[in-house]
Design an enzyme around this catalytic site. Sequence first.
Site, PDB file in Angstrom:
ATOM      1  N   ALA A 118      -0.843  -8.092  -1.302  1.00  0.00           N
ATOM      2  CA  ALA A 118      -1.228  -8.223   0.103  1.00  0.00           C
ATOM      3  C   ALA A 118      -0.346  -7.417   1.045  1.00  0.00           C
ATOM      4  O   ALA A 118      -0.732  -7.197   2.199  1.00  0.00           O
ATOM      5  CB  ALA A 118      -1.205  -9.693   0.512  1.00  0.00           C
ATOM      6  N   ASP A 119       0.823  -6.984   0.596  1.00  0.00           N
ATOM      7  CA  ASP A 119       1.738  -6.262   1.476  1.00  0.00           C
ATOM      8  C   ASP A 119       2.545  -5.250   0.673  1.00  0.00           C
ATOM      9  O   ASP A 119       3.775  -5.314   0.604  1.00  0.00           O
ATOM     10  CB  ASP A 119       2.673  -7.250   2.181  1.00  0.00           C
ATOM     11  CG  ASP A 119       3.490  -6.586   3.288  1.00  0.00           C
ATOM     12  OD1 ASP A 119       3.098  -5.505   3.767  1.00  0.00           O
ATOM     13  OD2 ASP A 119       4.535  -7.151   3.669  1.00  0.00           O
ATOM     14  N   LEU A 120       1.847  -4.290   0.103  1.00  0.00           N
ATOM     15  CA  LEU A 120       2.513  -3.293  -0.737  1.00  0.00           C
ATOM     16  C   LEU A 120       3.185  -2.257   0.158  1.00  0.00           C
ATOM     17  O   LEU A 120       2.528  -1.385   0.715  1.00  0.00           O
ATOM     18  CB  LEU A 120       1.502  -2.630  -1.665  1.00  0.00           C
ATOM     19  CG  LEU A 120       2.106  -1.690  -2.715  1.00  0.00           C
ATOM     20  CD1 LEU A 120       3.019  -2.448  -3.662  1.00  0.00           C
ATOM     21  CD2 LEU A 120       1.002  -0.990  -3.497  1.00  0.00           C
ATOM     22  N   ASN A 123       9.002  -3.648  -0.836  1.00  0.00           N
ATOM     23  CA  ASN A 123       8.591  -4.575  -1.889  1.00  0.00           C
ATOM     24  C   ASN A 123       8.504  -3.915  -3.263  1.00  0.00           C
ATOM     25  O   ASN A 123       7.944  -4.486  -4.199  1.00  0.00           O
ATOM     26  CB  ASN A 123       7.246  -5.215  -1.532  1.00  0.00           C
ATOM     27  CG  ASN A 123       7.394  -6.210  -0.400  1.00  0.00           C
ATOM     28  OD1 ASN A 123       8.470  -6.769  -0.200  1.00  0.00           O
ATOM     29  ND2 ASN A 123       6.325  -6.425   0.354  1.00  0.00           N
ATOM     30  N   ARG A 173      -1.649   1.439   2.387  1.00  0.00           N
ATOM     31  CA  ARG A 173      -0.589   0.622   2.989  1.00  0.00           C
ATOM     32  C   ARG A 173       0.778   1.152   2.556  1.00  0.00           C
ATOM     33  O   ARG A 173       1.712   1.239   3.374  1.00  0.00           O
ATOM     34  CB  ARG A 173      -0.752  -0.836   2.550  1.00  0.00           C
ATOM     35  CG  ARG A 173       0.389  -1.763   2.974  1.00  0.00           C
ATOM     36  CD  ARG A 173       0.314  -2.065   4.452  1.00  0.00           C
ATOM     37  NE  ARG A 173       1.398  -2.947   4.858  1.00  0.00           N
ATOM     38  CZ  ARG A 173       2.581  -2.531   5.305  1.00  0.00           C
ATOM     39  NH1 ARG A 173       2.842  -1.223   5.400  1.00  0.00           N
ATOM     40  NH2 ARG A 173       3.506  -3.393   5.682  1.00  0.00           N
TER      41      ARG A 173
END
Length: 235
Positions: free
Chosen positions: A164-166, A170, A203
């Site tokens: 969800a938040d690459l 991370n 992203r």
Amino acid sequence: MRPLPPGWSLHAFGALWLAVPDHLSHLAGLQWLDASQPDARPVSAGGRQAAWFVEGAHGPAVLRHYRRGGLRARLGQERYFWLGLARVRALAEVRVLVHLKQAGVPVPEPLAAGFWRAGPWYRTAILLHRIPSARPLALCLDDADPGSVARVLLEMHAAGVWHADLNAWNILLDDRQQVWLIDFDRARLGVVSRKQAQRNWLRLRRSLVKVAGLRGAQWWDGLSLCLPRSSGAMP
């Protein structure tokens, strides 16, 4: 949906409900998710100032309390509406991590996850094994091999996980240049479509450009050359 992976159990410690692997259940306690413990040191890179390096019977670990970002933080940074045990965000992340580890994707070992309920709301936290000498990709582009990062991300998608938040914070590299993926809050399990994969890649590209400008764009170009057309990295 089973709230806990096989081999995990849920234990009550006062107001805290703590899920742990069975082999650690005899060691677990209230202090495992306590960010005020004396040895807790804030994680300075990434996150929302809600992660700490901690030590204990579980070994070196990272403790992360879940916090909202953006406009939703007005509802309460650490409060989430209770939708049932299977929907607790820390437990959902544990299920994803266990799935990825079984698939051979390099992610931290989950050590515990817990929650505190208060009326229709709950707070939640997760405890993860700390990866020694790990640095975020955002801070070590010159040392990171785009091909190695591409391979691990492709393995994640092949294992049926959408991140969800690459972003460049991370993705971690340890002192052996092993790539690790972290922060699977709100990740989805299932077949990853080309469109979903493309959202991950774009992203990541935006994040690289944001943290490193032209160097980040160049690094992304190197990574994209390592990807098959079927990856969804290109429109």
